[in-house]
Motif scaffolding. Structure first.
Motif, PDB file in Angstrom:
ATOM      1  N   VAL A 104       1.478  24.124  40.856  1.00 48.40           N
ATOM      2  CA  VAL A 104       1.900  22.447  40.696  1.00 48.40           C
ATOM      3  C   VAL A 104       0.402  21.935  40.745  1.00 48.40           C
ATOM      4  CG1 VAL A 104       2.776  20.611  41.654  1.00 48.40           C
ATOM      5  CG2 VAL A 104       4.033  23.044  41.690  1.00 48.40           C
ATOM      6  N   ALA A 105      -0.559  22.232  41.519  1.00 53.69           N
ATOM      7  CA  ALA A 105      -1.734  21.586  41.282  1.00 53.69           C
ATOM      8  C   ALA A 105      -2.605  21.625  40.057  1.00 53.69           C
ATOM      9  CB  ALA A 105      -2.639  22.129  42.705  1.00 53.69           C
ATOM     10  N   ALA A 106      -2.341  22.881  39.224  1.00 55.21           N
ATOM     11  CA  ALA A 106      -3.008  23.027  38.330  1.00 55.21           C
ATOM     12  C   ALA A 106      -2.353  22.510  36.953  1.00 55.21           C
ATOM     13  CB  ALA A 106      -3.061  24.738  37.708  1.00 55.21           C
ATOM     14  N   ALA A 107      -1.250  22.230  37.198  1.00 60.07           N
ATOM     15  CA  ALA A 107      -0.303  21.454  36.066  1.00 60.07           C
ATOM     16  C   ALA A 107      -0.299  20.036  36.227  1.00 60.07           C
ATOM     17  CB  ALA A 107       1.165  22.294  35.851  1.00 60.07           C
ATOM     18  N   CYS A 108      -0.256  19.445  37.359  1.00 57.70           N
ATOM     19  CA  CYS A 108       0.112  17.982  37.632  1.00 57.70           C
ATOM     20  C   CYS A 108      -1.013  17.099  37.792  1.00 57.70           C
ATOM     21  CB  CYS A 108       0.988  17.887  38.727  1.00 57.70           C
ATOM     22  SG  CYS A 108       2.814  18.718  38.424  1.00 57.70           S
ATOM     23  N   GLU A 109      -1.107  15.982  36.960  1.00 59.03           N
ATOM     24  CA  GLU A 109      -1.959  14.797  37.324  1.00 59.03           C
ATOM     25  C   GLU A 109      -1.144  14.099  38.394  1.00 59.03           C
ATOM     26  OE1 GLU A 109      -4.994  14.808  36.272  1.00 59.03           O
ATOM     27  OE2 GLU A 109      -4.887  15.542  34.370  1.00 59.03           O
ATOM     28  N   ALA A 110      -1.624  13.235  39.184  1.00 58.71           N
ATOM     29  CA  ALA A 110      -1.076  12.502  40.149  1.00 58.71           C
ATOM     30  C   ALA A 110       0.386  11.740  39.394  1.00 58.71           C
ATOM     31  CB  ALA A 110      -1.911  11.390  40.718  1.00 58.71           C
ATOM     32  N   GLY A 111       1.245  11.934  40.162  1.00 56.29           N
ATOM     33  CA  GLY A 111       2.599  11.297  39.679  1.00 56.29           C
ATOM     34  C   GLY A 111       3.564  12.074  38.586  1.00 56.29           C
ATOM     35  N   ASP A 112       2.818  13.180  38.196  1.00 58.39           N
ATOM     36  CA  ASP A 112       3.469  14.049  37.154  1.00 58.39           C
ATOM     37  C   ASP A 112       4.741  14.503  38.020  1.00 58.39           C
ATOM     38  OD1 ASP A 112       2.095  13.381  34.964  1.00 58.39           O
ATOM     39  OD2 ASP A 112       0.875  15.453  35.218  1.00 58.39           O
ATOM     40  N   GLU A 113       5.842  14.980  37.190  1.00 57.53           N
ATOM     41  CA  GLU A 113       7.047  15.261  37.621  1.00 57.53           C
ATOM     42  C   GLU A 113       7.243  16.773  37.482  1.00 57.53           C
ATOM     43  OE1 GLU A 113       9.160  11.077  36.362  1.00 57.53           O
ATOM     44  OE2 GLU A 113       9.675  12.875  35.479  1.00 57.53           O
ATOM     45  N   VAL A 114       7.965  17.397  38.787  1.00 55.42           N
ATOM     46  CA  VAL A 114       8.457  18.636  38.764  1.00 55.42           C
ATOM     47  C   VAL A 114       9.819  18.519  38.985  1.00 55.42           C
ATOM     48  CG1 VAL A 114       8.128  20.769  39.929  1.00 55.42           C
ATOM     49  CG2 VAL A 114       6.140  19.395  39.845  1.00 55.42           C
ATOM     50  N   VAL A 115      10.626  19.043  38.015  1.00 56.14           N
ATOM     51  CA  VAL A 115      12.165  19.375  38.098  1.00 56.14           C
ATOM     52  C   VAL A 115      12.348  20.670  38.821  1.00 56.14           C
ATOM     53  CG1 VAL A 115      14.196  19.464  36.706  1.00 56.14           C
ATOM     54  CG2 VAL A 115      12.393  17.892  35.907  1.00 56.14           C
ATOM     55  N   HIS A 116      13.481  20.352  39.694  1.00 59.38           N
ATOM     56  CA  HIS A 116      13.857  21.608  40.541  1.00 59.38           C
ATOM     57  C   HIS A 116      15.419  21.331  41.018  1.00 59.38           C
ATOM     58  CE1 HIS A 116      13.595  19.680  44.405  1.00 59.38           C
ATOM     59  NE2 HIS A 116      12.616  18.914  43.930  1.00 59.38           N
ATOM     60  N   ALA A 117      16.134  22.574  41.012  1.00 57.58           N
ATOM     61  CA  ALA A 117      17.244  22.336  41.745  1.00 57.58           C
ATOM     62  C   ALA A 117      17.381  21.896  43.004  1.00 57.58           C
ATOM     63  CB  ALA A 117      18.248  23.649  41.451  1.00 57.58           C
ATOM     64  N   TRP A 118      18.411  21.298  43.450  1.00 63.38           N
ATOM     65  CA  TRP A 118      18.537  21.005  44.824  1.00 63.38           C
ATOM     66  C   TRP A 118      19.976  20.887  45.303  1.00 63.38           C
ATOM     67  CZ3 TRP A 118      15.034  21.165  48.128  1.00 63.38           C
ATOM     68  CH2 TRP A 118      15.030  20.896  49.313  1.00 63.38           C
ATOM     69  N   ARG A 119      20.308  21.525  46.553  1.00 59.81           N
ATOM     70  CA  ARG A 119      19.398  22.177  47.415  1.00 59.81           C
ATOM     71  C   ARG A 119      19.020  23.559  46.774  1.00 59.81           C
ATOM     72  NH1 ARG A 119      17.383  21.764  52.324  1.00 59.81           N
ATOM     73  NH2 ARG A 119      18.392  19.702  52.822  1.00 59.81           N
ATOM     74  N   SER A 120      17.408  23.635  47.326  1.00 62.79           N
ATOM     75  CA  SER A 120      17.104  24.787  46.832  1.00 62.79           C
ATOM     76  C   SER A 120      15.871  25.173  48.051  1.00 62.79           C
ATOM     77  CB  SER A 120      16.305  24.580  45.477  1.00 62.79           C
ATOM     78  OG  SER A 120      16.088  25.957  45.018  1.00 62.79           O
ATOM     79  N   PHE A 121      14.903  25.994  47.530  1.00 59.62           N
ATOM     80  CA  PHE A 121      13.906  26.362  48.746  1.00 59.62           C
ATOM     81  C   PHE A 121      13.466  25.054  49.224  1.00 59.62           C
ATOM     82  CE2 PHE A 121       9.695  28.471  49.155  1.00 59.62           C
ATOM     83  CZ  PHE A 121       9.574  28.833  50.565  1.00 59.62           C
ATOM     84  N   GLU A 122      13.267  24.981  50.374  1.00 61.97           N
ATOM     85  CA  GLU A 122      13.143  23.640  51.007  1.00 61.97           C
ATOM     86  C   GLU A 122      11.497  23.247  50.907  1.00 61.97           C
ATOM     87  OE1 GLU A 122      14.205  26.305  52.785  1.00 61.97           O
ATOM     88  OE2 GLU A 122      13.349  26.554  54.910  1.00 61.97           O
ATOM     89  N   ALA A 123      10.785  24.270  50.745  1.00 62.10           N
ATOM     90  CA  ALA A 123       9.559  24.123  50.529  1.00 62.10           C
ATOM     91  C   ALA A 123       8.987  23.504  49.009  1.00 62.10           C
ATOM     92  CB  ALA A 123       8.364  25.425  50.466  1.00 62.10           C
ATOM     93  N   TYR A 124       9.827  23.424  48.129  1.00 65.96           N
ATOM     94  CA  TYR A 124       9.723  22.751  46.763  1.00 65.96           C
ATOM     95  C   TYR A 124       9.108  21.442  46.877  1.00 65.96           C
ATOM     96  CZ  TYR A 124      11.653  27.029  44.460  1.00 65.96           C
ATOM     97  OH  TYR A 124      12.030  28.353  44.101  1.00 65.96           O
ATOM     98  N   PRO A 125       9.919  20.403  47.327  1.00 72.31           N
ATOM     99  CA  PRO A 125       9.682  18.996  47.518  1.00 72.31           C
ATOM    100  C   PRO A 125       8.325  18.861  48.081  1.00 72.31           C
ATOM    101  CG  PRO A 125      11.750  19.199  48.585  1.00 72.31           C
ATOM    102  CD  PRO A 125      11.352  20.729  47.877  1.00 72.31           C
ATOM    103  N   LEU A 126       8.243  19.772  49.334  1.00 74.81           N
ATOM    104  CA  LEU A 126       7.067  19.382  49.986  1.00 74.81           C
ATOM    105  C   LEU A 126       5.584  20.128  49.385  1.00 74.81           C
ATOM    106  CD1 LEU A 126       6.232  19.036  52.876  1.00 74.81           C
ATOM    107  CD2 LEU A 126       6.510  21.224  53.555  1.00 74.81           C
ATOM    108  N   THR A 127       5.745  21.062  48.792  1.00 73.88           N
ATOM    109  CA  THR A 127       4.628  21.755  47.820  1.00 73.88           C
ATOM    110  C   THR A 127       4.158  20.812  46.762  1.00 73.88           C
ATOM    111  OG1 THR A 127       5.595  24.176  48.675  1.00 73.88           O
ATOM    112  CG2 THR A 127       3.842  23.746  46.699  1.00 73.88           C
ATOM    113  N   VAL A 128       5.393  20.219  46.111  1.00 68.90           N
ATOM    114  CA  VAL A 128       4.926  19.496  45.160  1.00 68.90           C
ATOM    115  C   VAL A 128       4.393  18.284  45.561  1.00 68.90           C
ATOM    116  CG1 VAL A 128       6.040  18.034  43.126  1.00 68.90           C
ATOM    117  CG2 VAL A 128       7.046  20.350  43.420  1.00 68.90           C
TER     118      VAL A 128
END
Ligand code: PMP
Length: 363
Positions: A104-128
């Motif tokens: 995510v750090a390598a792909a996203c500039e500040a504010g770029d979006e990461v689409v993920h299913a929810w509920r899913s692995f709880e680390a996703y929104p945090l890590t993103v």
């Protein structure tokens, strides 16, 4: 101990992080007197490391005054041979969750979006969020599955990464190969699609998505795997990405130098060497899963079809009461407030107790 008196303002930190709740780990069980406790809250492997792996770990400890091999050459070579993936396409990290952060750090500039299913692995929104991206959660279907069409529809010009969790933590179903293909056809080819296969060794469903097969066809696919689950090395923190060379190079740049310890590298290499023995344990856990699933169905539960080492009980508002009743039986489980409880497949005795408990809560 008291905090020292301070003068001055609180240092400024990113607003996106200051109110963000931290990762909630699976709880340790509260042990009632005379009852054996079982931890079914973190999807860990109940089997301890193999004796041969423990020996390798003890030997590796003698070299801990040295930094690890930054290229992890032996482990990368072993993975390369086992997966039939060139070494330049493998990027290791301290657990696949760390590697995800690097993606995510390598792909996203500040504010770029990461689409993920929810509920899913709880680390996703945090890590993103920590990596500077904006999580875009897309609700699961009513049967706890990824809604790949809704995920494709959520992709915008700002989307840099789409996360696919198969099997999905915490509900358990896989994404099918056809669904993954549909998603990949719909997502622009310059957007990374991460296929998180933390539980792939537990999958027995025909027609399940195969991240590596997708990776062999598409440059934007990144597969995440881990030694934490099937290989039983959660405590050593080692996972990896399979990515096309140009992506892999940037992931290495984004990684923590010397992240994966010598102990972890050698234990993971030895575990790959003992793969047959470890996968026989996975077969036993899958058999236990099928036994538990059949017993729950018999009790009247209509659950999402798990292909992982856990089951999901959608208990809604009854969640805290179930967690308390489980603790009285010595079982720690993973609650998601107001939604349900994830219970890992563990020792036979632990699974028996869980089935017995679930009977009293059956719909
Ligand atoms: N992905 C999923 C879906 C998970 O459930 C987990 C662990 N709970 C991970 C990744 C991370 O595993 P690790 O960092 O231990 O490799």
């Amino acid at each position: 101990m008291t905090t020292p008196p301070v003068v001055g303002a609180t240092p400024r930190m990113r607003a996106a992080l200051t109110d963000l709740p931290g990762y909630v780990p699976g709880a340790r069980p509260r042990i009632p007197d005379g009852v054996t406790a079982y931890k079914l809250s973190s999807n860990e492997n109940p089997y301890p490391p193999l004796p041969g792996v423990l020996e390798v770990i003890a030997e590796a400890a003698a070299d801990l005054n040295r930094y690890p091999d930054i290229t992890a050459a032996d482990l990368v070579a072993a993975l390369s041979a086992q997966l039939d993936v060139p070494a330049e396409c493998l990027v290791l990290g301290t657990g696949s969750v760390a590697v995800l952060g690097h993606v995510v750090a390598a792909a996203c500039e500040a504010g770029d979006e990461v689409v993920h299913a929810w509920r899913s692995f709880e680390a996703y929104p945090l890590t993103v969020t920590v990596a500077g991206g904006t999580p875009v959660p897309v609700p699961l279907t009513s049967s706890g599955r990824h809604d790949v069409d809704a995920m494709a529809a959520a992709v915008t010009d700002r989307t840099r990464v789409v996360l696919v969790c198969t099997p999905n933590n915490p509900t358990g179903p896989v994404v099918s190969a056809a669904e993954l293909d549909r998603l990949l056809d719909a997502v622009p080819s310059d957007v990374i699609v991460v296929v998180d296969e933390a539980y792939v060794e537990f999958v027995r469903a025909p027609g399940a998505a195969d991240g590596l097969a997708a990776w062999r066809r598409r440059t934007n696919v990144v597969v995440l795997r881990t030694f934490s689950k099937a290989y039983g090395l959660a405590g050593l923190r080692v996972g990896f990405a399979v990515a096309h060379p140009a992506v892999a190079r940037v992931l290495r740049t984004a990684s923590v130098p010397f992240g994966v310890s010598t102990v972890a590298q050698r234990a993971a290499t030895a575990s790959l060497g003992a793969r047959d023995e470890l996968l026989a344990r996975v077969d036993a856990l899958v058999a236990e899963r099928e036994r538990v699933v059949a017993a729950l169905a018999e009790q009247g539960w209509d659950l999402p079809e798990t292909q992982a080492n856990f089951v999901w009980l959608p208990l809604g508002e009854q969640t805290p009461a179930f967690v308390e009743a489980a603790a009285e039986k010595g079982l720690s489980v993973r609650p998601f407030a107001g939604e349900g409880v994830r219970v890992s497949i563990g020792e036979v005795e632990a699974n028996d107790r869980f089935v017995e408990l679930a009977a009293a809560w059956a719909p």
